[in-house]
Design a protein around this motif. Structure first.
Motif, short mmCIF file in Angstrom:
data_model
loop_
_atom_site.label_atom_id
_atom_site.label_comp_id
_atom_site.label_asym_id
_atom_site.label_seq_id
_atom_site.Cartn_x
_atom_site.Cartn_y
_atom_site.Cartn_z
N GLU A 1 -5.16 -4.79 8.25
CA GLU A 1 -5.68 -5.61 7.16
C GLU A 1 -6.67 -6.65 7.67
O GLU A 1 -7.72 -6.88 7.05
N ILE A 2 -6.35 -7.27 8.80
CA ILE A 2 -7.13 -8.42 9.28
C ILE A 2 -8.31 -8.00 10.15
O ILE A 2 -9.42 -8.52 9.99
N ASP A 3 -8.11 -7.07 11.07
CA ASP A 3 -9.17 -6.72 12.02
C ASP A 3 -10.42 -6.15 11.35
O ASP A 3 -11.54 -6.46 11.77
N PRO A 4 -10.30 -5.30 10.32
CA PRO A 4 -11.52 -4.85 9.65
C PRO A 4 -12.31 -5.99 9.02
O PRO A 4 -13.55 -5.91 8.92
N ASP A 5 -11.62 -7.05 8.60
CA ASP A 5 -12.34 -8.21 8.07
C ASP A 5 -13.17 -8.88 9.16
O ASP A 5 -14.28 -9.35 8.90
N GLU A 6 -12.62 -8.93 10.37
CA GLU A 6 -13.35 -9.49 11.50
C GLU A 6 -14.58 -8.63 11.79
O GLU A 6 -15.67 -9.14 12.06
N TRP A 7 -14.40 -7.32 11.75
CA TRP A 7 -15.53 -6.41 11.99
C TRP A 7 -16.59 -6.55 10.90
O TRP A 7 -17.79 -6.54 11.17
N THR A 8 -16.14 -6.72 9.66
CA THR A 8 -17.08 -6.92 8.55
C THR A 8 -17.90 -8.18 8.76
O THR A 8 -19.12 -8.20 8.52
N ARG A 9 -17.25 -9.23 9.25
CA ARG A 9 -17.98 -10.48 9.54
C ARG A 9 -19.05 -10.24 10.59
O ARG A 9 -20.19 -10.69 10.44
N LEU A 10 -18.70 -9.53 11.66
CA LEU A 10 -19.66 -9.25 12.71
C LEU A 10 -20.84 -8.44 12.17
O LEU A 10 -22.00 -8.69 12.51
N ALA B 1 -21.23 -3.55 21.68
CA ALA B 1 -21.34 -4.96 22.05
C ALA B 1 -22.78 -5.44 21.99
O ALA B 1 -23.04 -6.64 22.14
N VAL B 2 -23.72 -4.53 21.81
CA VAL B 2 -25.12 -4.91 21.65
C VAL B 2 -25.72 -4.11 20.50
O VAL B 2 -25.22 -3.03 20.16
N GLY B 3 -26.78 -4.67 19.92
CA GLY B 3 -27.53 -3.94 18.91
C GLY B 3 -27.10 -4.21 17.49
O GLY B 3 -26.11 -4.90 17.22
N PRO B 4 -27.84 -3.64 16.52
CA PRO B 4 -27.58 -3.88 15.10
C PRO B 4 -26.31 -3.19 14.62
O PRO B 4 -25.96 -2.11 15.08
N GLU C 1 -14.47 -13.67 23.77
CA GLU C 1 -14.04 -15.03 24.06
C GLU C 1 -12.60 -15.09 24.57
O GLU C 1 -12.16 -16.09 25.11
N GLY C 2 -11.87 -14.01 24.40
CA GLY C 2 -10.45 -13.97 24.78
C GLY C 2 -9.69 -13.21 23.72
O GLY C 2 -10.07 -13.21 22.54
N GLY C 3 -8.60 -12.53 24.13
CA GLY C 3 -7.87 -11.72 23.17
C GLY C 3 -8.78 -10.67 22.58
O GLY C 3 -9.41 -9.90 23.28
N LYS C 4 -8.88 -10.67 21.25
CA LYS C 4 -9.80 -9.76 20.56
C LYS C 4 -10.90 -10.53 19.83
O LYS C 4 -11.56 -9.99 18.94
N LYS C 5 -11.12 -11.79 20.21
CA LYS C 5 -12.10 -12.62 19.52
C LYS C 5 -13.49 -12.41 20.11
O LYS C 5 -13.72 -12.63 21.31
N LEU C 6 -14.41 -12.00 19.27
CA LEU C 6 -15.80 -11.80 19.67
C LEU C 6 -16.69 -12.86 19.03
O LEU C 6 -16.58 -13.15 17.84
N SER C 7 -17.57 -13.44 19.84
CA SER C 7 -18.61 -14.31 19.30
C SER C 7 -19.93 -13.54 19.35
O SER C 7 -20.08 -12.58 20.09
N GLN C 8 -20.88 -13.97 18.53
CA GLN C 8 -22.16 -13.28 18.46
C GLN C 8 -23.31 -14.20 18.82
O GLN C 8 -23.28 -15.41 18.55
N HIS C 9 -24.33 -13.58 19.42
CA HIS C 9 -25.48 -14.34 19.90
C HIS C 9 -26.75 -13.54 19.68
O HIS C 9 -26.70 -12.34 19.36
#
Length: 282
Positions: free
Chosen positions: A171-180, A36-39, A191-199
């Motif tokens: 199929e979908i979750d690795p795409d979310e991880w790739t975005r992060l 949840a933190v770091g590169p 943010e809720g569910g499995k949705k992560l925002s980045q800061h």
């Protein structure tokens, strides 16, 4: 059966439940890093792994857990998954239960892990404690944020949550991880569910400064107050690092050695406001 959790305290809580139900028994693997933190850039390559370790070394340098990065915890995460994959290949009957509570630490770890296990779809199960009520030690209903908050007997109820991670999720979750990973910011918030925002890395700074006044306060006491009252929190090692960054940026006064959290005190900068945010340091 193989259980996977994302904190050592979670492993202890889960193992305590084995005494109540032999059907739950199995090996418990811990993914210890806090994703949840770091590169996150190139995290599945030797270069990316070493870059993350280097960042963590800087975070804990001189602090209460200085040197802990090189005890093998970061590298062992990758070795753990490599060994897990080999075990699943060798035993087609083996299954994995991934335990996750509704917090950014577990969800970030889930994304990192499951992105490497697609080949075993149908044998990887998720138990996600998402807004589900449990009974605490006083007999009251509560909604756990962390797996280790659950009483051993409550794991018998939690086991009913187990379901296979679906092909669609693989199929979908690795795409979310790739975005992060591509955004590669410093802090991830659930943010809720499995949705992560980045800061940015200084995400917690403003909230930290709300607990700082013109009176000297031990860094340890400040961190304790923050962890007890702030809505969004993170590990104390990260918070200690951010306090040191604020001091280095000239936003706070400090006395004592800037080492462990009990070694120095801080207060607001004489004649200056603490409303500004320190420049994030990576």
């Amino acid at each position: 059966m193989i259980h996977i959790v994302f904190q050592r305290k979670d492993a202890e809580a889960l193992k305590a439940s084995f005494l109540l139900d032999a059907a739950l028994q199995g090996d418990v693997l811990v993914i210890a890093d806090d994703f949840a933190v770091g590169p996150l850039s190139e995290l599945y390559t030797p270069e990316g792994i070493e870059a993350r370790k280097t960042w963590w070394r800087g975070v804990v340098a001189g602090g209460d857990i200085d040197g802990s990065v090189d005890d093998g915890s970061v590298a062992d995460n990758n070795n753990t998954v490599a060994a897990l994959r080999q075990r699943l290949q060798n035993d087609p009957a083996e299954i994995v239960w991934v335990w996750s509570a509704q917090n950014k630490h577990d969800v970030s770890g889930y994304y990192w892990l499951m992105s490497q296990l697609k080949d075993f779809q149908g044998r990887i199960f998720i138990l996600y404690l998402n807004n589900l009520p449990f009974i605490n030690e006083k007999g009251h209903i509560f909604y756990p944020t962390w797996l280790f908050e659950i009483q051993p007997r409550e794991f018998l109820k939690a086991r009913k949550l187990a379901r296979p991670i679906t092909l669609s999720e693989f199929e979908i979750d690795p795409d979310e991880w790739t975005r992060l990973c591509q955004e590669d910011k410093g802090v991830r918030i659930l943010e809720g569910g499995k949705k992560l925002s980045q800061h940015s890395y200084d995400y917690y700074d403003e909230e930290l400064k709300k607990f700082i006044t013109g009176d000297w306060i031990k860094a340890s006491k400040l961190i304790h107050q923050f962890l007890g009252k702030a809505k969004q929190t993170t590990g104390d090692a990260y918070l200690l690092w951010r306090i040191k960054q604020l001091v280095a940026a000239g936003e706070l006064d400090a006395q004592g050695e800037l080492k462990g959290m009990k070694d120095f005190e801080i207060k607001t900068k004489a004649g200056a406001s603490v409303g500004a945010t320190a420049t994030a340091t990576v």
